[in-house]
Design a protein around this motif. Structure first.
Motif, PDB file in Angstrom:
ATOM      1  N   ARG A  34      44.189  34.108  43.334  1.00  0.00           N
ATOM      2  CA  ARG A  34      42.665  34.170  43.130  1.00  0.00           C
ATOM      3  C   ARG A  34      42.226  32.993  42.488  1.00  0.00           C
ATOM      4  NH1 ARG A  34      43.803  39.039  40.891  1.00  0.00           N
ATOM      5  NH2 ARG A  34      43.095  40.671  42.501  1.00  0.00           N
TER       6      ARG A  34
ATOM      7  N   HIS B 223      35.407  45.027  41.821  1.00  0.00           N
ATOM      8  CA  HIS B 223      36.224  44.456  40.844  1.00  0.00           C
ATOM      9  C   HIS B 223      36.012  43.166  40.158  1.00  0.00           C
ATOM     10  CE1 HIS B 223      38.261  48.308  41.308  1.00  0.00           C
ATOM     11  NE2 HIS B 223      38.570  47.993  42.617  1.00  0.00           N
ATOM     12  N   GLN B 224      36.235  42.226  41.145  1.00  0.00           N
ATOM     13  CA  GLN B 224      36.060  40.745  40.730  1.00  0.00           C
ATOM     14  C   GLN B 224      35.401  39.976  42.022  1.00  0.00           C
ATOM     15  OE1 GLN B 224      39.287  38.572  39.129  1.00  0.00           O
ATOM     16  NE2 GLN B 224      40.595  40.314  38.969  1.00  0.00           N
TER      17      GLN B 224
ATOM     18  N   ILE C 244      35.492  38.657  33.616  1.00  0.00           N
ATOM     19  CA  ILE C 244      35.951  37.538  34.031  1.00  0.00           C
ATOM     20  C   ILE C 244      34.807  36.650  33.375  1.00  0.00           C
ATOM     21  CG2 ILE C 244      34.890  37.065  36.344  1.00  0.00           C
ATOM     22  CD1 ILE C 244      37.794  36.489  37.146  1.00  0.00           C
TER      23      ILE C 244
ATOM     24  N   GLN D 193      31.218  41.509  34.532  1.00  0.00           N
ATOM     25  CA  GLN D 193      32.443  41.696  34.897  1.00  0.00           C
ATOM     26  C   GLN D 193      33.398  40.827  33.864  1.00  0.00           C
ATOM     27  OE1 GLN D 193      33.003  40.320  38.614  1.00  0.00           O
ATOM     28  NE2 GLN D 193      32.077  42.017  39.510  1.00  0.00           N
TER      29      GLN D 193
ATOM     30  N   GLN E 165      37.216  30.452  35.301  1.00  0.00           N
ATOM     31  CA  GLN E 165      37.410  31.743  34.968  1.00  0.00           C
ATOM     32  C   GLN E 165      38.869  31.754  35.119  1.00  0.00           C
ATOM     33  OE1 GLN E 165      37.160  34.236  38.871  1.00  0.00           O
ATOM     34  NE2 GLN E 165      35.138  33.462  38.583  1.00  0.00           N
TER      35      GLN E 165
END
Lengths: 426, 326
Positions: free
Chosen positions: A384, A408-409, B230, B228, A372
């Motif tokens: 991150r 969020h992530q 990502i 998400q 990612q």
């Protein structure tokens, strides 16, 4: 971690103090003699021909040498160019791209011998026009370096120091961290152990301040992800010689006794960053239990056998270049140099302000063989990134684990998240 | 077509007259990255015809223009294997250079363009003489290879340099470099040659480049409720011959996006298997095959209705797919 090092280890001769690494790359750069190139984004015009003088982007590297014990395993002897080789291979990657964008990156390494002044080395680099400097130094040295260039057009990349306080109360606005901190590493390991339902932990702890920091991170992770520390047991031996003619017979007797009589547990967590006793524990515990933490199963930013997400290519070109395996610090340095390269190619600039702004901005992302995009957390400057959970020879998993949710992530379930951050960047 | 099937068709045709010709059956070839094998599928019955061993880590795969051979990038064997589709045997190898990942073929049938991911090179090979005609230095980790329908331009995407390099097929010189989203993996020209579609896996976007001006005219973003951002990682892309629809494989988002290729609006997300990599149409453009690396199957999409109609088991970790012209 046991890494089988190829012949030729520890690799290339030691770089002398202040050695310029430009020469080799100049030849590389000129070999791709392209006549007409053009770099376009969204319709903006760029120069159509390579000029005689490409935009220069000098990158500095300060390595503060420290006194260290040799590791218990000779497989883990640190290569002399640890980290530096990672920066060098990233420099090559940047310059391959630079052929097409009319940019040229250089790397200047300042090695600071034990007891000498890292601040002077940084000042020398800054005086020589370096706005971007990688730092491989202990936490306190990093803070001195940061303070010494406060308010100047200098961006530092912490490529090695894992201390949580550098991202919390001691955070600095002019530092970005490509090294994961202990909280991220402990969270990544804890998520895997909890996913595995190994939730009862016996902790074997060393007594150094470094071990205490790691222990705090482990305690925090246990609480966050629902593990129980059934007992903390201190190993109080002081470090002695790492090898002796007497051999390991005594250790075979000592380690079972040290782990005897523990409450029921699933996994032994070792907090021994200085490798006083941790590497002796796997296969020697009283109860047959796996070992994790600073020995056994570990959380790392990179592993020489990591091959997912295109990492094979990274490992291959690093090994061809450095004649050894790529280690976590190499990858952390690679990321820093690549982040500068990525920002320079996107902004078509070699200047401090646009590059610094781009790296910290919303458009920045970096492909780094982690499955990612990698970005920097705005609240503390921490990179991150997913963390690899690995045994000595092979990665076992990558955290964050499935099921640990974040609004969020998911990767922000690792380490100190924005709401709990004590960092006030200045 | 195998001799036995050809015979069956001839018998059917003779017996019933040509009006009763069966629907065209194509053959799909799927490379199984971890299985070191090739799964051969009949597009009409959607049954696996055979699974055969090939070189190590087979990924990029493409039928030759004459339909007689399938070229297979055997990445870890450092070669491109040539499969004879009649004999279903590897009959030759091409000197691809190290770690070939994806390839493409000139519209005239030769040369073959191979991206050497490990060496920052595009290797150009004459398919008839099997000689290397040129090696072109490109950016770091070249991967996607697109050839313009007029055969004048080959485009290579480099995953770490983040560029689409436009190369003149006559001079082998790079004429343009277009900076695209992070980790560009695949490049596909539209049939009219006007646009080039480039997927960016890490950025999570698709760049549509005007093939004439070499400028990005549209960056397509994706948004899937409950997924998400990502995990939206575009890899394979195919545009219908009539230029109306584009399909993009979104990797670990486990979906294929359907895009209006005129307006560039995303119309739908089709749920497929896990970690969808590459796509291929049947020549009649009625079916689209999608390889799912983590669920070991191929999803078959009915193109007119935009529905996933079937899942076909493959070998381990299916990656590339190519389909015969007849």
């Amino acid at each position: 971690m046991a890494f089988h090092l190829p012949a030729g280890f520890p690799g290339r001769p030691k770089q002398t103090w202040g050695f310029l690494l430009i020469a080799g790359f100049l030849g590389f750069f000129l070999s791709g003699a392209l006549v007409t190139v053009r770099a376009d984004t969204n319709g903006e015009e760029a120069p159509k021909t390579v000029s005689d003088k490409p935009t220069l982007v000098p990158i500095g590297y300060v390595k503060q040498e420290v006194e260290e014990f040799i590791p218990l395993s000779r497989l883990n002897v640190k290569p002399d160019d640890l980290g530096i080789a990672g920066a060098e291979i990233a420099l090559r990657d940047n310059n391959t791209t630079g052929k097409f964008t009319d940019q040229k990156f250089t790397l200047d390494v300042e090695r600071v011998p034990v007891g000498e002044d890292a601040v002077a080395a940084l000042r020398k680099l800054v005086a020589g026009g370096h706005h971007f400097v990688l730092v491989d130094a202990p936490a306190d040295v990093l803070l001195q370096l940061s303070d010494s260039v406060k308010g100047q057009d200098v961006l530092l990349f912490n490529v090695s120091a894992p201390e949580v306080r550098l991202r919390q109360e001691d955070c600095r606005a002019n530092v970005l961290h490509t090294a994961p901190d202990l909280a991220m590493l402990a969270d990544a390991l804890a998520q895997y152990l909890v996913w595995k339902k190994w939730q009862r932990w016996l902790v074997a702890k060393g007594v150094s301040p470094e071990d205490k920091q790691y222990l705090e991170a482990i305690r925090r992770s246990a609480k966050r992800f629902g593990a129980t520390i059934v007992e903390e047991r201190a190993y109080k031996a002081t470090p002695g010689a790492r090898r002796s003619d007497t051999g390991q017979q005594l250790i075979q007797l000592q380690m079972p006794v040290f782990t005897q009589g523990a409450p029921s547990y699933d996994v032994l967590i070792v907090a021994d960053r200085g490798e006083i006793f941790g590497p002796y524990l796997p296969f020697r515990t009283w109860d047959p239990r796996p070992v994790a933490g600073t020995a056994g199963l570990r959380a790392v930013s990179w592993h020489p056998a990591h091959e997912q997400w295109g990492a094979t290519q990274m490992q291959n070109r690093f090994q061809r270049f450095a004649h050894r395996f790529m280690l976590p610090l190499d990858h952390q340095a690679w990321i820093a140099v690549r982040a500068i390269g990525e920002a320079a190619s996107r902004t078509k600039s070699g200047e401090y302000a646009p590059i610094n702004a781009y790296i910290r901005g919303d458009k920045f992302d970096l492909a780094a063989f982690k499955g990612q995009k990698l970005t920097f957390r705005k609240w503390d400057g921490q990179l991150r990134q997913p963390i690899i959970i690995a045994g000595p020879e092979l990665p076992v998993s990558t955290s964050p684990q499935q099921g640990f949710l974040h609004e969020h992530q998911e990767v922000d379930t690792l380490g100190i998240d924005a709401p709990e951050s004590k960092c006030k960047l200045q | 077509m195998t001799p036995s099937r050809l015979a069956a068709v001839l018998i059917a045709a003779a017996g019933l007259g040509f009006a009763a010709m069966p629907a065209l059956a194509y053959t799909a070839y799927v490379s199984n990255e971890k299985g070191n094998s090739l799964t051969v599928i009949d597009s009409e019955t959607l049954q696996v015809l055979t699974t055969m061993p090939v070189g190590q880590r087979p990924r990029g795969i493409m039928l030759t223009k004459d339909g007689k051979h399938v070229l297979i990038c055997a990445s870890d064997s450092n070669t491109v294997q040539v499969l004879d589709v009649e004999k279903r045997q590897i009959v030759a190898e091409l000197p691809s250079g190290p770690d070939p990942e994806l390839l493409n073929i000139h519209p005239s049938g030769s040369p073959v363009y191979v991206a050497n991911e490990d060496d920052n090179l595009l290797t150009v090979i004459d398919l008839n003489t099997k000689e290397v005609l040129a090696e072109v230095e490109v950016g770091v980790e070249p991967e996607g290879v697109g050839v313009s329908p007029d055969g004048k331009t080959v485009v290579v995407t480099s995953e770490t340099t983040n560029m689409a390099h436009f190369i003149d097929t006559e001079t082998y010189e790079i004429t343009d470099n277009v900076l695209v989203g992070t980790r560009p993996r695949f490049a596909e020209f539209t049939a009219d040659g006007k646009h080039l579609w480039v997927t960016s896996e890490v950025a999570g976007t698709v760049s549509v480049i005007d093939a004439e001006t070499r400028k990005i005219i549209k960056i397509i973003d994706f948004e899937i409720p409950g997924v998400q951002q990502i995990y939206i990682q575009p890899v394979g892309v195919r545009v219908t011959k009539d230029g109306t629809k584009a399909f993009v494989a979104l990797g670990p988002a486990n979906r294929v996006a359907v895009i209006d290729a005129k307006t560039f609006e995303v119309e739908d997300y089709l749920l497929v298997g896990k970690r969808v990599w590459q796509l291929a149409f049947t020549p009649d453009q009625k079916l689209l095959f999608a390889t799912n690396g983590n669920s070991n199957d191929v999803s078959v999409i009915d193109v007119p209705s935009q529905k996933v109609t079937k899942s076909i088991p493959t070998g381990t970790a299916p990656w590339g797919v190519t389909i015969s012209q007849e």
